[in-house]
Design an enzyme around this catalytic site. Structure first.
Site, PDB file in Angstrom:
ATOM      1  CE  LYS A 183      -0.383   0.207   5.011  1.00 17.33           C
ATOM      2  NZ  LYS A 183      -1.149   0.527   6.184  1.00 17.33           N
ATOM      3  CB  SER A 204      -7.900   2.891  -2.058  1.00 18.29           C
ATOM      4  OG  SER A 204      -7.382   4.166  -1.809  1.00 18.29           O
ATOM      5  CE1 TYR A 227      -2.456   0.434  -2.408  1.00 19.33           C
ATOM      6  CE2 TYR A 227      -3.255   2.692  -2.605  1.00 19.33           C
ATOM      7  CZ  TYR A 227      -3.328   1.439  -2.025  1.00 19.33           C
ATOM      8  OH  TYR A 227      -4.292   1.181  -1.085  1.00 19.33           O
ATOM      9  CE  LYS A 261      -5.745  -1.391  -2.778  1.00 19.94           C
ATOM     10  NZ  LYS A 261      -5.910  -2.717  -2.163  1.00 19.94           N
TER      11      LYS A 261
HETATM   12  P1  NAD Z   1      -1.324  -3.608   6.073  1.00 25.17           P
HETATM   13  O1  NAD Z   1      -0.047  -3.580   5.320  1.00 25.17           O
HETATM   14  O2  NAD Z   1      -1.289  -3.350   7.538  1.00 25.17           O
HETATM   15  O3  NAD Z   1      -2.068  -5.010   5.835  1.00 25.17           O
HETATM   16  C1  NAD Z   1      -1.932  -5.745   4.629  1.00 25.17           C
HETATM   17  C2  NAD Z   1      -1.562  -7.178   5.005  1.00 25.17           C
HETATM   18  O4  NAD Z   1      -1.431  -7.965   3.814  1.00 25.17           O
HETATM   19  C3  NAD Z   1      -0.225  -7.275   5.747  1.00 25.17           C
HETATM   20  O5  NAD Z   1      -0.403  -8.044   6.922  1.00 25.17           O
HETATM   21  C4  NAD Z   1       0.700  -7.971   4.755  1.00 25.17           C
HETATM   22  O6  NAD Z   1       1.656  -8.777   5.413  1.00 25.17           O
HETATM   23  C5  NAD Z   1      -0.289  -8.787   3.939  1.00 25.17           C
HETATM   24  N1  NAD Z   1       0.149  -9.110   2.570  1.00 25.17           N
HETATM   25  C6  NAD Z   1       0.625  -8.253   1.627  1.00 25.17           C
HETATM   26  N2  NAD Z   1       0.897  -8.932   0.489  1.00 25.17           N
HETATM   27  C7  NAD Z   1       0.558 -10.231   0.720  1.00 25.17           C
HETATM   28  C8  NAD Z   1       0.612 -11.409  -0.073  1.00 25.17           C
HETATM   29  N3  NAD Z   1       1.092 -11.396  -1.328  1.00 25.17           N
HETATM   30  N4  NAD Z   1       0.203 -12.573   0.469  1.00 25.17           N
HETATM   31  C9  NAD Z   1      -0.256 -12.611   1.743  1.00 25.17           C
HETATM   32  N5  NAD Z   1      -0.326 -11.539   2.543  1.00 25.17           N
HETATM   33  C10 NAD Z   1       0.082 -10.351   2.032  1.00 25.17           C
HETATM   34  O7  NAD Z   1      -2.322  -2.585   5.354  1.00 25.17           O
HETATM   35  P2  NAD Z   1      -3.768  -2.078   5.788  1.00 25.17           P
HETATM   36  O8  NAD Z   1      -3.663  -0.633   6.080  1.00 25.17           O
HETATM   37  O9  NAD Z   1      -4.358  -2.984   6.788  1.00 25.17           O
HETATM   38  O10 NAD Z   1      -4.518  -2.210   4.395  1.00 25.17           O
HETATM   39  C11 NAD Z   1      -5.314  -3.335   4.068  1.00 25.17           C
HETATM   40  C12 NAD Z   1      -5.846  -3.162   2.656  1.00 25.17           C
HETATM   41  O11 NAD Z   1      -6.581  -1.948   2.583  1.00 25.17           O
HETATM   42  C13 NAD Z   1      -4.761  -3.058   1.589  1.00 25.17           C
HETATM   43  O12 NAD Z   1      -5.195  -3.751   0.436  1.00 25.17           O
HETATM   44  C14 NAD Z   1      -4.664  -1.581   1.316  1.00 25.17           C
HETATM   45  O13 NAD Z   1      -4.226  -1.305   0.007  1.00 25.17           O
HETATM   46  C15 NAD Z   1      -6.106  -1.149   1.516  1.00 25.17           C
HETATM   47  N6  NAD Z   1      -6.240   0.285   1.873  1.00 25.17           N
HETATM   48  C16 NAD Z   1      -5.552   0.765   2.934  1.00 25.17           C
HETATM   49  C17 NAD Z   1      -5.644   2.135   3.245  1.00 25.17           C
HETATM   50  C18 NAD Z   1      -4.864   2.717   4.390  1.00 25.17           C
HETATM   51  O14 NAD Z   1      -4.642   3.924   4.384  1.00 25.17           O
HETATM   52  N7  NAD Z   1      -4.449   1.938   5.384  1.00 25.17           N
HETATM   53  C19 NAD Z   1      -6.448   2.990   2.457  1.00 25.17           C
HETATM   54  C20 NAD Z   1      -7.156   2.442   1.399  1.00 25.17           C
HETATM   55  C21 NAD Z   1      -7.038   1.074   1.104  1.00 25.17           C
HETATM   56  N1  UFG Z   2       0.729  14.783   5.141  1.00 23.81           N
HETATM   57  C1  UFG Z   2       1.637  15.678   5.631  1.00 23.81           C
HETATM   58  N2  UFG Z   2       2.795  15.189   6.169  1.00 23.81           N
HETATM   59  C2  UFG Z   2       3.072  13.861   6.241  1.00 23.81           C
HETATM   60  C3  UFG Z   2       2.128  12.956   5.729  1.00 23.81           C
HETATM   61  C4  UFG Z   2       0.964  13.454   5.172  1.00 23.81           C
HETATM   62  O1  UFG Z   2       1.432  16.884   5.590  1.00 23.81           O
HETATM   63  O2  UFG Z   2       4.164  13.481   6.732  1.00 23.81           O
HETATM   64  C5  UFG Z   2      -0.546  15.295   4.593  1.00 23.81           C
HETATM   65  C6  UFG Z   2      -0.781  14.979   3.131  1.00 23.81           C
HETATM   66  O3  UFG Z   2      -0.197  15.944   2.301  1.00 23.81           O
HETATM   67  C7  UFG Z   2      -2.304  14.944   3.066  1.00 23.81           C
HETATM   68  C8  UFG Z   2      -2.715  14.422   4.451  1.00 23.81           C
HETATM   69  O4  UFG Z   2      -1.599  14.675   5.300  1.00 23.81           O
HETATM   70  O5  UFG Z   2      -2.814  16.248   2.930  1.00 23.81           O
HETATM   71  C9  UFG Z   2      -3.008  12.939   4.466  1.00 23.81           C
HETATM   72  O6  UFG Z   2      -1.912  12.225   3.887  1.00 23.81           O
HETATM   73  P1  UFG Z   2      -1.770  10.634   4.025  1.00 23.81           P
HETATM   74  O7  UFG Z   2      -0.473  10.259   3.387  1.00 23.81           O
HETATM   75  O8  UFG Z   2      -1.998  10.216   5.431  1.00 23.81           O
HETATM   76  O9  UFG Z   2      -3.005  10.089   3.193  1.00 23.81           O
HETATM   77  P2  UFG Z   2      -3.416  10.317   1.677  1.00 23.81           P
HETATM   78  O10 UFG Z   2      -4.739  11.021   1.681  1.00 23.81           O
HETATM   79  O11 UFG Z   2      -2.344  10.921   0.889  1.00 23.81           O
HETATM   80  O12 UFG Z   2      -3.571   8.814   1.152  1.00 23.81           O
HETATM   81  C10 UFG Z   2      -4.191   7.773   1.919  1.00 23.81           C
HETATM   82  C11 UFG Z   2      -3.496   6.451   1.604  1.00 23.81           C
HETATM   83  C12 UFG Z   2      -3.726   6.094   0.172  1.00 23.81           C
HETATM   84  C13 UFG Z   2      -5.173   6.087  -0.123  1.00 23.81           C
HETATM   85  C14 UFG Z   2      -5.795   7.415   0.229  1.00 23.81           C
HETATM   86  C15 UFG Z   2      -7.281   7.393   0.032  1.00 23.81           C
HETATM   87  O13 UFG Z   2      -2.122   6.554   1.846  1.00 23.81           O
HETATM   88  O14 UFG Z   2      -3.220   4.803  -0.051  1.00 23.81           O
HETATM   89  O15 UFG Z   2      -5.535   7.703   1.595  1.00 23.81           O
HETATM   90  O16 UFG Z   2      -7.810   6.302   0.706  1.00 23.81           O
HETATM   91  F1  UFG Z   2      -5.355   5.861  -1.429  1.00 23.81           F
END
Ligand code: NAD
Ligand code: UFG
Length: 341
Positions: free
Chosen positions: A85, A125, A149, A153
């Site tokens: 991610k 996402s 990334y 998705k």
């Molecule tokens: P995370 O990294 O904490 O969890 C993802 C898990 O998947 C991890 O435990 C990792 O070890 C496992 N993994 C990755 N590749 C794998 C593979 N090939 N086989 C088996 N396991 C695998 O991330 P998260 O924040 O819990 O995110 C979960 C999902 O939600 C992800 O698909 C991410 O893209 C999506 N998502 C996250 C956010 C965010 O900001 N956290 C936002 C939007 C979408």
């Molecule tokens: N930001 C800072 N300083 C930092 C990190 C972030 O100022 O060190 C700011 C960014 O510019 C943004 C806000 O904080 O304005 C949030 O940034 P994040 O990186 O926490 O989150 P994003 O909105 O950029 O993206 C997140 C996930 C993406 C996902 C998206 C929408 O990282 O994977 O939310 O779900 F696609």
């Protein structure tokens, strides 16, 4: 009792969702390759819920390993979190992301089809909306990818739409998360990035706890109320509950449907800094630097479709998000590597 396969269940959102699943009486099997997680998270899930889950360490790209899991269990549905991610890493190493997120999903879907498991909830996402032309964002807005990334998705969403069109037994809920933050209120599980955090909330928490010196605020000249970027932060426990609502929905409405999981409220970077400083009682030193490439000024959801169709809406506000993030971070300053609280 219905059995659910949770890919990536040891991760941040997956571990919180496992607690909700166990609490609602589902049987849970987690597969995870632990590439970005610690198995301690799953021990703590069992501790919090007072229930057992099954864990198989595997990579979803291994069809043979997945096949064995599907032979051993009769799944009602799969919740598919497993994926990489980090946006910046995906720009530097796109093939790594295509292989892990796209190929991994394809292998999973193939094994599901062979075992006649056609129900899936997919972690999409808000990134699939690219830089939206207006806010709040509705599910019908145009979709695009701003980085590899995001492309993964979008491709997996498209794969699921194509499968749904090919065979009406496929039922998929695509959950487009906005910005997940917070932690379980008990402070035993939370977000534990293995590197310096890319995301705002874990960065602020690590500044507050003294692991990082100060926050760089990316841009102070956006057309927002204080010049800093505005996002829709959603408590991870609310998000986890959204997956339970999606599982129920799979049984009610056929087809492949996308829902925004957000609160509908936008907070700026400086709003988040102030809220975190207030709950933690710590100073959060920061300096305003250049904008980060690819960031939009404002991104927040119209969450009304999830409310009307899934019967789900976020309940926890900014106070709970910051309080629970701080509770997790202060009890586990080094993440899961810290001595158990
Ligand atoms: P995370 O990294 O904490 O969890 C993802 C898990 O998947 C991890 O435990 C990792 O070890 C496992 N993994 C990755 N590749 C794998 C593979 N090939 N086989 C088996 N396991 C695998 O991330 P998260 O924040 O819990 O995110 C979960 C999902 O939600 C992800 O698909 C991410 O893209 C999506 N998502 C996250 C956010 C965010 O900001 N956290 C936002 C939007 C979408
Ligand atoms: N930001 C800072 N300083 C930092 C990190 C972030 O100022 O060190 C700011 C960014 O510019 C943004 C806000 O904080 O304005 C949030 O940034 P994040 O990186 O926490 O989150 P994003 O909105 O950029 O993206 C997140 C996930 C993406 C996902 C998206 C929408 O990282 O994977 O939310 O779900 F696609």
């Amino acid at each position: 009792m219905k059995k659910v396969l949770v890919t990536g269940g040891a991760g941040y959102i997956g571990s919180h969702t496992c607690i909700e699943l166990l609490g609602q009486g589902y049987e849970v099997v987690v597969v995870d390759n632990l590439s970005n997680s610690d198995p301690e998270a799953l021990h703590r899930v069992e501790q919090i819920s007072g229930k057992k889950l099954q864990f198989v360490e595997l990579d979803i790209r291994s069809a043979d390993a997945l096949e064995q899991v599907f032979q051993a269990h009769d799944f009602f549905a799969v919740i598919h979190f497993a994926g990489l991610k980090a946006v910046g890493e995906s720009v530097a190493q796109p093939l790594k992301y295509f292989d892990n997120n796209i190929h991994g999903s394809q292998v999973l879907l193939d094994v599901m089809q062979r075992h006649h498991v056609f129900n899936i909830v997919f972690s999409s996402s808000a990134t699939v909306y690219g830089d939206p032309e207006s806010v709040p964002i509705q599910e019908s807005f145009p979709l695009t990818a701003l980085n590899p990334y995001g492309r993964t998705k979008l491709v997996v969403e498209d794969m699921l739409r194509d499968l749904g069109a090919s065979d009406s037994r496929w039922q998929a809920v695509l959950l487009r998360y906005f910005n997940p933050v917070g932690a379980h209120p008990c402070g035993l599980i939370g977000e534990d990035p293995s590197d310096i955090p890319n995301n705002l909330m874990p960065y602020i928490s690590q500044v507050a706890v003294g692991r990082l010196a100060s926050l760089s605020v990316f841009g102070g000249d956006y057309p927002t109320h204080d010049g800093t970027g505005v996002r829709d932060y959603i408590h991870v426990v609310d998000l986890a509950k959204g997956h339970l609502a999606a599982l129920e929905h799979l049984q009610l409405e056929p087809g492949v449907v996308a829902y925004n999981l957000g609160t509908g409220n936008g907070y700026s970077v400086l709003d988040m800094v102030a809220a975190f400083a207030a709950v933690s009682g710590r100073d959060i030193p920061y300096q305003i630097v250049d904008r980060r490439a690819g960031d939009s000024a404002e991104c927040y959801a119209d969450p009304s479709l999830a409310k009307s169709k899934l019967g789900w809406e976020a309940e926890l506000g900014l106070d709970a998000m910051t309080r629970d993030s701080w509770n997790w971070q202060s009890k586990n300053p080094g993440g899961y590597a810290s001595p158990k609280p």
